[in-house]
Each structure stands twice: as structure tokens, then as C-alpha cells.
Design a protein around this motif. Structure first.
Motif, mmCIF file in Angstrom:
data_model
loop_
_atom_site.group_PDB
_atom_site.id
_atom_site.type_symbol
_atom_site.label_atom_id
_atom_site.label_comp_id
_atom_site.label_asym_id
_atom_site.label_seq_id
_atom_site.Cartn_x
_atom_site.Cartn_y
_atom_site.Cartn_z
ATOM 1 N N SER A 195 0.854 -1.199 0.000
ATOM 2 C CA SER A 195 0.000 0.000 0.000
ATOM 3 C C SER A 195 0.883 1.240 0.000
ATOM 4 O O SER A 195 1.954 1.256 0.604
ATOM 5 C CB SER A 195 -0.904 0.006 1.233
ATOM 6 O OG SER A 195 -1.816 -1.068 1.177
ATOM 7 N N PRO A 196 0.471 2.315 -0.671
ATOM 8 C CA PRO A 196 -0.767 2.439 -1.453
ATOM 9 C C PRO A 196 -0.634 1.775 -2.818
ATOM 10 O O PRO A 196 0.438 1.793 -3.412
ATOM 11 C CB PRO A 196 -0.940 3.954 -1.591
ATOM 12 C CG PRO A 196 0.461 4.469 -1.560
ATOM 13 C CD PRO A 196 1.233 3.576 -0.637
ATOM 14 N N ASN A 241 -8.010 -2.153 -5.297
ATOM 15 C CA ASN A 241 -8.847 -1.112 -4.698
ATOM 16 C C ASN A 241 -10.328 -1.494 -4.728
ATOM 17 O O ASN A 241 -11.090 -1.112 -3.830
ATOM 18 C CB ASN A 241 -8.625 0.213 -5.423
ATOM 19 C CG ASN A 241 -7.241 0.781 -5.161
ATOM 20 O OD1 ASN A 241 -6.711 0.653 -4.055
ATOM 21 N ND2 ASN A 241 -6.647 1.391 -6.163
ATOM 22 N N ALA A 267 -3.170 3.756 4.380
ATOM 23 C CA ALA A 267 -2.659 3.909 3.014
ATOM 24 C C ALA A 267 -3.499 3.161 1.986
ATOM 25 O O ALA A 267 -3.078 3.030 0.839
ATOM 26 C CB ALA A 267 -1.204 3.434 2.938
ATOM 27 N N ASP A 268 -4.666 2.693 2.368
ATOM 28 C CA ASP A 268 -5.543 1.943 1.465
ATOM 29 C C ASP A 268 -6.347 2.924 0.617
ATOM 30 O O ASP A 268 -7.259 3.606 1.112
ATOM 31 C CB ASP A 268 -6.480 1.052 2.285
ATOM 32 C CG ASP A 268 -7.205 0.032 1.422
ATOM 33 O OD1 ASP A 268 -7.453 0.332 0.239
ATOM 34 O OD2 ASP A 268 -7.526 -1.052 1.923
ATOM 35 N N VAL A 269 -6.016 2.993 -0.663
ATOM 36 C CA VAL A 269 -6.655 3.969 -1.556
ATOM 37 C C VAL A 269 -8.131 3.647 -1.757
ATOM 38 O O VAL A 269 -8.989 4.535 -1.721
ATOM 39 C CB VAL A 269 -5.919 4.003 -2.916
ATOM 40 C CG1 VAL A 269 -6.630 4.949 -3.886
ATOM 41 C CG2 VAL A 269 -4.479 4.437 -2.730
#
Length: 648
Positions: free
Chosen positions: A325-326, A333, A365-367
Motif C-alpha cells: 500500500s498504497p 482497490n 494507506a488503502d486507496v
């Protein structure tokens, strides 16, 4: 003792089964007979027994593999052992084995390498002339797969030629390329073209036509569904008999498209059962990765509809954790969105936010998760929190030193999201700043000598240049000119970049305008060719009528001319005593005397007051005679003028 069959006496009219029996009989007498071994391998390949052919080659030893290198690579390819087939085919130089290598790289999703191989095979030669149609079809298939994989900048032939539209296979591949670029209407037209060519083909039997038309219909269902034309998609789905699809992967895709298009399947449990009713796919017929990602997402959606949220959350967590991540991969995603849906357990709005925000704290940081939270903020009309959250996320990425974080920071999707949020709040300067920073970053990553392999987001650069053109700052206009110049240098046929470059130079640097730029634009005469200037001139300029239409019977509104010229009737009660007909009356007659322009104060006191009201002039202070200060020492006289207090 049995007689040993002589393989050299086999005739053409002998069947493959007979030849295989003769080869097996010879091998019973002598296991090292290479002619019999080779014959057995060829017969097994012709009988589509590819696993047996691979086994026979492995048993034959290294000498047989070296002698039958083409058969070995082809058998591995057909058996689904693509990595081994690629390794074997790389050692051969014959034209046939180069075909096997190109097809193997295609199945391994190395589409760029496959395209280069087909380009070499298509170089002028006697063999290439006899394979022209097949090479064109295979090359168009490679271009379609490059588009699906998001590598459209590597495609050399952007538009299909007239030759591509002469065969239904290449027309179908051209339609797939359009669908991958989201040109759905054009893709629909090309699919109809492929269907008509297949029906008109004289080389195919009726059964073969039926087999070839089924994949075209499955692709049409996909187009109708993406266009929102569910009724047409459902009707076309019902006309397809899934049992007629011999290709198991196509059959499974057709089943999924049928479920996506059908509205009558109100029972999600029945849909879930039908989704999982497909047979296990063989290794040589597995879908490509982008297809596998979509099928996996659909499987999780089915699980969510059947209340299997814990399982979806558990499985998606494992896949998300396996990727750094990202991530800017859409497949990862999208799984983050499904993971958030499983965590929310069917809740929406503020209730869903309460459940998902703690998840974002654990995965900052997970888009995909970030965009889900922003979407929920927008649904609850909390635009400020959405902007603040995204700005903080982008600032953290910008301060990072990892190259992957920089790519995520200026990813076109995230840049487009923050620009859209700014646009909702009317923050134009921030929009220009954000787009300019993104354009500068992607331009710095493009190699000056490389015009094809650099995946620069052209749409983002165009948007940045267009936004900068709206500014009055000379530096912004100069930056817009540099962006459009860069785009024009890498693709001189792009009219949008030529127009932007002309617009930028016309304002900032007119000396850089060259005739070549104007030639790339559409001729002005062509633009106005369908306009009759003489008829427009004869028609004149449209004007408002002098007299408005009647509002009531027998009455009409007066024109502005009549209103200005015709004197108003004054009532007798409003006329002064000395009124004379025709004499112009004082327009200030309604004002008090002291407010009229011709008023003059009288007496010393009035003149002094008038002087004090003068603006901007010096005023002499009035001389006041000094008086003796009286000291009030009390007594009844001190409160003589005060009012008496009322009763309590």
C-alpha cells in the motif's frame, strides 16, 4: 512371432488411429525406435490428446525432444504448460516454432512481446504472404488485449483498417479494442459488422457459424449491460443456449453476463447457485487476469447478497494484505470497497461511516478504502470532511520518499477526485495548482527519446493545460504552452494538443506560432461549408417588436418611444398655484428647502452652519467669549430642571 509393421509404408489415407496403433506396435518391439516415437507424438497431437503427447515426449528422452522441438513446444502449449512451452520455444528458430512462441507469450499475457513477434513474422516474405490473414487477425487480438490491460499506449494501430473489417475475426477484435477504450457505441457497430460477416461467410458450415456467433453475442450482452440497456441484454441472453458453447471459459462468462443483465432473478440464493454451477476450467482455457479479477469481484458480490459478509471480509483482507500500500491497481482497490461493504454489514450513510472509519485508521494507506469513506462523506453532504481527508492523505504521500508513493500521489484517479471536490466548492486556484503539479510530475517521468513505452496520462495533461489557459498569470500561460508542446511533440496527429498549443502561444508567445500548427487544424472553410452567409445577411438581426401583443381585448402595452415622448397627465390637486401650462417645473420641488441645490442660508448663524457642512475646505472656528466657571455647591437650585421620579 508377430510381424513388425513397417511405418514407412503408411499411406495418407490411413487414419490417425491406425497410425497410432502401428507406432505403438513398433514401440513394443523396440522402445528406442525414434521414428515410431515421433510418429506416436504426431498422432496424439492430431487426435487432440495433448497430455498424452507431452507424456510420450518425456518418455522418449532428450534426443526425441531435440528432434521434435516444435511438437514438444506445441504439446506443452496446448496442455496449458505455458511457462515450459515458452522456455522450449525460445530455443527454436523455425517459423513454425516462432508462431508457437508468439501464441505462448499471448497466453502468458506478455502482449507487447507477442506483438513484436507477430510484426517480425509479418515482414515481407513468401511465407508471410500466405499467412497474411492469420497474422492480421492475431495482431489485432494482441492490440485488443493491450487495450484491456491498460497498455493502450503500446498499440501501434489505433484504428482498424478496411482490411480488418473484411474478416469477422479481425472485426471482432477491433470491436473488443473499442470496448476496452469505453467506445461502446463504436464497439456495438463493429460487433454487428462481425456478426454479418460471419453469417455471409461461404467457408464456414452452418454449425461452424453458430459456434462463431456465440462469443459475439456474449460480447454484445456485455456492451448492452454497460450501457444500461438491460432489457436488450436480457432478451439476447435468453436467446443463447449455454450448452452450445464448447469453450468452458466463454460458457462461464456467458452465465455471469446473464446474471448481470437479468432483472427477474430476484432471489440472490438462486443466482448464487447458478453462478457456481460452471464446470472447473482446464489449464489451457483459463480466463485472462483482468477477466479473473472481474469474476472474483462478482463472486464476492454474490456472497454479500447472500449474507456471507464475514467470509468476504476474511478473504479480501488476505488479498489486500498481500499487495503493498498504497496501490493504484483497480483490482486491489475494488476489493477494498468490497471489504468495506462487508465490514458495514449492509449499513449506509453515517451508520456505515462509524463502522468503516476505524478500518481506515488501521489501513491509512488503502486507496480503495479512502475513496469509499470520501464517497460516504459526500452522500451525507459533508464535503469539508471529504476534502480535508483527501488533502491529508495526499500530503502524507507527497512527504514520502518512496517512488511508488509518488506515483500514487499523482495517480490520475486521485487527482481527478481532489479536482472534483475543489470544483464543488468553487476553488478554481486550487484546481490549477493541483493539475499543474500533477502535469509537472508526469512530464518529468517521460523520457525525451521514448515516444511509446512511457505510460503518461495524456488526459490529465490535457486537463492541466486547459485549466492553466483560463488563468491570467503569465507563468500559468507559459506552463500551459509547455504542456501542450510536450503532447504535440509526442503525437503530432493529436488535434487537441495542437489547438491548446495555438491558444497558449497566441496569448503568451505569438512569435512561436508556426504554419505547421495551423495546418493540423480543420480548415475554416470546411467548418462553415454548410452555412449560407447570404441568407443570414438577408434575414438581418432579430429585433424585439416595437409594440407588444395585446394582453386583454381592446388594450395593448405602449412602446418605450411612446412612453418617453408623450407627456404625463398631472392631477389638478398636484399643481401649484402659480402653475403655467408648458413651463418646465423644478425637479427639486418636492425636496425641503435646505436640501435644494439653489438654497442659500440667511443670517450669520446660517452661514456659519453652512460653512461647517463644507467638505474638504478649511473652516474657521467660531469665536466664543469665555465665561466664568460657575461652581454648583448644592442647594435646591441644582436639581431644579430634573424630572420628578414617578411613584414606585
Amino acid at each position: 512371432m508377430s510381424a513388425v509393421p513397417d511405418l514407412s509404408n503408411l499411406k495418407i489415407d490411413h487414419s490417425d488411429e491406425d497410425a497410432l496403433k502401428a507406432a505403438n506396435a513398433a514401440l513394443k518391439k523396440s522402445k528406442t525406435d525414434q521414428l515410431a516415437q515421433h510418429t506416436r507424438v504426431v498422432c496424439l497431437l492430431k487426435l487432440d490428446r495433448y497430455d498424452d503427447a507431452v507424456r510420450a515426449l518425456e518418455e522418449g528422452g532428450d534426443k526425441l525432444k531435440e528432434k521434435a522441438i516444435f511438437e514438444y513446444a506445441y504439446a506443452l502449449y496446448k496442455a496449458g504448460e505455458f511457462d515450459k512451452a515458452e522456455a522450449i520455444a525460445n530455443n527454436g528458430d523455425e517459423r513454425g516454432i516462432r508462431h508457437v512462441l508468439a501464441q505462448t507469450k499471448y497466453r502468458l499475457e506478455k502482449f507487447d512481446a507477442a506483438g513484436k513477434l507477430y510484426s517480425k513474422l509479418a515482414e515481407p516474405s513468401r511465407a508471410a504472404a500466405s499467412e497474411e490473414s492469420d497474422l492480421r487477425i492475431n495482431s489485432s487480438a494482441v492490440d485488443a488485449q493491450l487495450q484491456w490491460k491498460g497498455l493502450g499506449h503500446l498499440v501501434h494501430k489505433k484504428k482498424p483498417t478496411s482490411e480488418d473489417l473484411d474478416a469477422f475475426e479481425s472485426a471482432y477484435n477491433a470491436a473488443c479494442s473499442c470496448i476496452a477504450r469505453d467506445e461502446l457505441r463504436k464497439g456495438e457497430v463493429l460487433l454487428r459488422r462481425a456478426r454479418d460477416l460471419c453469417n455471409a461467410s461461404e467457408e464456414l458450415s452452418e454449425e461452424e457459424k453458430k459456434t462463431e456467433l456465440l462469443p459475439i453475442a456474449v460480447q454484445q450482452i456485455c456492451v448492452f449491460t454497460r450501457q444500461g440497456r438491460y432489457e436488450e441484454a436480457s432478451q439476447l441472453s435468453k436467446s443463447i443456449d449455454l450448452k452450445d458453447l464448447s469453450d468452458l471459459s466463454t460458457r462461464h462468462i456467458a452465465t455471469v453476463n446473464y446474471l448481470a443483465a437479468g432483472k427477474e432473478l430476484a432471489n440472490p440464493f438462486l443466482a448464487h447457485r447458478q453462478f457456481h454451477s460452471s464446470e472447473q476450467l482446464p489449464k489451457n482455457d483459463l480466463p485472462f487476469q483482468y477477466q479473473t479479477d472481474i469474476l472474483r469481484q462478482n463472486e464476492y458480490v454474490m456472497d454479500l447478497l447472500t449474507f456471507k459478509q464475514p467470509g468476504v471480509a476474511r478473504h479480501t483482507n488476505k488479498i489486500i494484505a498481500s499487495h503493498p500500500s498504497p496501490s493504484t491497481l483497480s483490482s486491489v482497490n475494488t476489493l477494498s470497497v468490497l471489504n468495506a461493504a462487508a465490514t458495514a454489514r449492509g449499513e449506509t450513510g453515517k451508520a456505515a461511516l462509524k463502522l468503516i472509519l476505524p478500518l481506515l485508521e488501521r489501513r491509512p494507506a488503502d486507496v480503495g478504502l479512502l475513496l469509499t469513506v470520501i464517497h460516504l462523506y459526500l452522500l451525507t453532504n459533508n464535503h469539508g470532511s471529504a476534502i480535508e481527508l483527501l488533502e491529508k492523505f495526499l500530503a502524507n504521500l507527497e512527504s514520502s520518499t518512496a517512488p511508488s508513493d509518488a506515483d500514487a500521489r499523482f495517480a490520475p484517479g486521485l487527482v481527478g477526485t481532489i479536482v472534483s471536490l475543489y470544483n464543488l466548492n468553487g476553488r478554481k486556484p486550487q484546481i490549477r495548482t493541483e493539475l499543474a503539479k500533477a502535469a509537472e510530475y508526469w512530464r518529468s517521468k517521460r523520457k525525451p527519446s521514448d515516444t511509446t513505452s512511457s505510460p503518461v496520462p495524456v488526459g490529465l495533461l490535457r486537463a492541466a493545460g486547459t485549466a492553466l489557459l483560463e488563468s491570467t498569470d503569465p507563468q500559468d500561460l507559459k506552463a500551459a504552452g509547455e504542456i501542450f508542446a510536450d503532447l504535440h511533440d509526442h503525437d503530432s496527429s493529436d488535434r487537441a494538443s495542437a489547438v491548446g498549443l495555438i491558444a497558449a502561444y497566441a496569448i503568451s508567445e505569438p512569435s512561436k506560432l508556426i504554419p505547421e500548427l495551423e495546418k493540423s487544424l480543420t480548415d475554416a472553410n470546411r467548418v462553415v461549408s454548410d452555412i449560407d452567409a447570404a441568407s443570414l445577411e438577408d434575414a438581418g438581426i432579430a429585433q424585439l417588436p416595437a409594440v407588444a401583443p395585446a394582453t386583454k381585448e381592446g388594450t395593448k402595452k405602449r412602446s418605450a418611444e411612446e412612453t418617453d415622448t408623450k407627456p404625463k397627465r398631472i392631477r389638478a390637486s398636484r399643481k401649484p398655484k402659480d402653475f403655467e401650462e408648458g413651463k418646465k417645473m423644478d425637479p427639486e420641488r418636492w425636496l425641503p428647502l435646505r436640501d435644494r441645490s439653489n438654497w442659500k442660508p440667511k443670517g450669520k448663524k446660517g452661514k456659519t452652519r453652512a460653512a461647517g457642512l463644507t467638505q474638504g475646505g478649511a473652516v474657521e472656528e467660531e469665536k466664543v467669549k469665555p465665561e466664568a466657571t460657575k461652581t454648583i455647591t448644592g442647594g435646591g437650585g441644582a436639581n431644579k430642571n430634573k424630572k420628578k421620579k414617578g411613584k414606585k
